[in-house]
Design a protein around this motif. Structure first.
Motif, PDB file in Angstrom:
ATOM      1  N   GLY A 138      38.971  46.791  41.453  1.00  0.00           N
ATOM      2  CA  GLY A 138      39.614  47.153  40.198  1.00  0.00           C
ATOM      3  C   GLY A 138      40.962  46.483  39.990  1.00  0.00           C
ATOM      4  O   GLY A 138      41.623  46.688  38.966  1.00  0.00           O
ATOM      5  N   GLU A 139      41.385  45.654  40.950  1.00  0.00           N
ATOM      6  CA  GLU A 139      42.654  44.958  40.815  1.00  0.00           C
ATOM      7  C   GLU A 139      42.503  43.763  39.862  1.00  0.00           C
ATOM      8  O   GLU A 139      41.455  43.121  39.823  1.00  0.00           O
ATOM      9  CB  GLU A 139      43.147  44.474  42.181  1.00  0.00           C
ATOM     10  CG  GLU A 139      43.464  45.616  43.144  1.00  0.00           C
ATOM     11  CD  GLU A 139      43.895  45.099  44.516  1.00  0.00           C
ATOM     12  OE1 GLU A 139      43.753  43.873  44.746  1.00  0.00           O
ATOM     13  OE2 GLU A 139      44.364  45.910  45.330  1.00  0.00           O
ATOM     14  N   TYR A 140      43.582  43.483  39.121  1.00  0.00           N
ATOM     15  CA  TYR A 140      43.517  42.364  38.181  1.00  0.00           C
ATOM     16  C   TYR A 140      44.861  41.647  38.116  1.00  0.00           C
ATOM     17  O   TYR A 140      45.909  42.194  38.479  1.00  0.00           O
ATOM     18  CB  TYR A 140      43.114  42.838  36.779  1.00  0.00           C
ATOM     19  CG  TYR A 140      44.058  43.829  36.146  1.00  0.00           C
ATOM     20  CD1 TYR A 140      45.215  43.426  35.470  1.00  0.00           C
ATOM     21  CD2 TYR A 140      43.796  45.202  36.213  1.00  0.00           C
ATOM     22  CE1 TYR A 140      46.078  44.331  34.899  1.00  0.00           C
ATOM     23  CE2 TYR A 140      44.651  46.127  35.634  1.00  0.00           C
ATOM     24  CZ  TYR A 140      45.796  45.688  34.976  1.00  0.00           C
ATOM     25  OH  TYR A 140      46.645  46.597  34.402  1.00  0.00           O
ATOM     26  N   ALA A 141      44.800  40.409  37.663  1.00  0.00           N
ATOM     27  CA  ALA A 141      45.998  39.602  37.426  1.00  0.00           C
ATOM     28  C   ALA A 141      45.852  38.967  36.047  1.00  0.00           C
ATOM     29  O   ALA A 141      44.775  38.488  35.681  1.00  0.00           O
ATOM     30  CB  ALA A 141      46.152  38.526  38.494  1.00  0.00           C
ATOM     31  N   VAL A 142      46.948  38.974  35.296  1.00  0.00           N
ATOM     32  CA  VAL A 142      46.941  38.437  33.937  1.00  0.00           C
ATOM     33  C   VAL A 142      47.945  37.294  33.850  1.00  0.00           C
ATOM     34  O   VAL A 142      49.114  37.461  34.209  1.00  0.00           O
ATOM     35  CB  VAL A 142      47.304  39.519  32.898  1.00  0.00           C
ATOM     36  CG1 VAL A 142      47.151  38.951  31.483  1.00  0.00           C
ATOM     37  CG2 VAL A 142      46.447  40.760  33.077  1.00  0.00           C
ATOM     38  N   ASP A 143      47.477  36.138  33.375  1.00  0.00           N
ATOM     39  CA  ASP A 143      48.350  34.999  33.122  1.00  0.00           C
ATOM     40  C   ASP A 143      48.596  34.922  31.621  1.00  0.00           C
ATOM     41  O   ASP A 143      47.660  34.721  30.831  1.00  0.00           O
ATOM     42  CB  ASP A 143      47.706  33.696  33.598  1.00  0.00           C
ATOM     43  CG  ASP A 143      47.566  33.651  35.108  1.00  0.00           C
ATOM     44  OD1 ASP A 143      48.547  33.964  35.791  1.00  0.00           O
ATOM     45  OD2 ASP A 143      46.469  33.314  35.602  1.00  0.00           O
ATOM     46  N   VAL A 144      49.860  35.082  31.225  1.00  0.00           N
ATOM     47  CA  VAL A 144      50.238  35.069  29.806  1.00  0.00           C
ATOM     48  C   VAL A 144      51.025  33.801  29.511  1.00  0.00           C
ATOM     49  O   VAL A 144      52.010  33.496  30.191  1.00  0.00           O
ATOM     50  CB  VAL A 144      51.087  36.309  29.436  1.00  0.00           C
ATOM     51  CG1 VAL A 144      51.444  36.278  27.956  1.00  0.00           C
ATOM     52  CG2 VAL A 144      50.345  37.582  29.795  1.00  0.00           C
ATOM     53  N   LEU A 145      50.584  33.069  28.495  1.00  0.00           N
ATOM     54  CA  LEU A 145      51.283  31.866  28.034  1.00  0.00           C
ATOM     55  C   LEU A 145      51.703  32.082  26.589  1.00  0.00           C
ATOM     56  O   LEU A 145      50.854  32.271  25.713  1.00  0.00           O
ATOM     57  CB  LEU A 145      50.380  30.637  28.141  1.00  0.00           C
ATOM     58  CG  LEU A 145      50.011  30.162  29.544  1.00  0.00           C
ATOM     59  CD1 LEU A 145      49.025  29.005  29.462  1.00  0.00           C
ATOM     60  CD2 LEU A 145      51.243  29.750  30.333  1.00  0.00           C
ATOM     61  N   SER A 146      53.002  32.085  26.341  1.00  0.00           N
ATOM     62  CA  SER A 146      53.504  32.231  24.978  1.00  0.00           C
ATOM     63  C   SER A 146      54.362  31.024  24.632  1.00  0.00           C
ATOM     64  O   SER A 146      55.153  30.561  25.457  1.00  0.00           O
ATOM     65  CB  SER A 146      54.320  33.517  24.829  1.00  0.00           C
ATOM     66  OG  SER A 146      55.354  33.569  25.783  1.00  0.00           O
TER      67      SER A 146
END
Length: 236
Positions: free
Chosen positions: A156-164
């Protein structure tokens, strides 16, 4: 003095006076020309004013889009978290014709998406939701923005890469209609129609300006020829 009889004076037409047209079709033709000139002028003026904002926007962003390296700036952020494993391992039957590669039927996709949005304020539309045997990948996108979450189904672990990106990149994406949605797609269509009508009515009006007709048409032909020449260079 002696009175002069009125019958002795002959009426003669004034020198240079315009004679009435003997062609009955001349009046309708003149009326059509006046209407065409009037409507072309009206459309050209008011469409130009109404669409000035969008025409200016697409003109400026055409320049920034052509030189995006002058303005481009990107900010990357990494986020992590955990979600309930039960959402990622649902005991659900496979759909008919299952290809054994897409495991999305085993995942509560709506709950996963809403948790990511609410917890980390992710924005944009979900453009991809890929479900594999061991992990999921969810992608959010909007103009100048993307966020990709990779979720481990077993933990259930997650990682999010956000590019703005910066404002100029956002405007460039709006110019292209990239991830901008249906409403903005209508804005692009309407602005294209307005620009087309402004151009056509301006071209029609030049035919009613006798002093500038030849030079105006010559410039229009020159501009079209140059556009065609540069087009052939670009696609060669």
């Amino acid at each position: 003095m002696f009175p002069v009889a009125s019958s002795s004076i002959e009426s003669t037409p004034a020198t240079g006076a315009a004679k009435p047209s003997s062609n009955p079709a001349a009046k309708p033709k003149r009326r059509v020309r006046r209407l065409l000139a009037s409507w072309s002028r009206w459309l050209h003026i008011y469409l130009s004013m109404f669409g000035s904002a969008v025409v200016l926007f697409f003109s400026i962003t055409g320049l920034t889009l052509n030189h995006s390296d002058w303005f481009f700036a990107e900010h990357a952020t990494k986020i992590s978290g955990t979600m309930p494993r039960e959402w990622l391992n649902v005991d659900a039957p496979a759909p008919p014709g299952w290809d054994e590669y897409d495991f999305s039927h085993q995942i509560y996709r709506l709950e996963v998406v809403e948790l990511l949005r609410s917890e980390h304020r992710l924005r944009g539309k979900v453009t991809d939701f890929l479900a594999f045997e061991d992990e999921c990948e969810v992608t959010f996108q909007s103009p100048g923005y993307s966020a990709t979450a990779r979720i481990n189904r077993s933990t259930g672990e997650y990682a999010v890469d956000v590019l703005s990106s910066d404002l100029v990149t956002v405007m460039n994406d709006l110019h292209k209609g990239r991830h901008s949605g249906e409403v903005w797609s209508w804005v692009i269509d309407v602005s294209a129609v307005i620009g087309t009508l402004v151009g056509l009515t301006g071209f029609v009006l030049i035919f009613f300006l006798k002093l500038r007709r030849r030079s105006g048409i010559a410039l229009a032909v020159l501009g079209a020829a140059m556009t065609w020449y540069f087009y052939t260079l670009a696609v060669a």
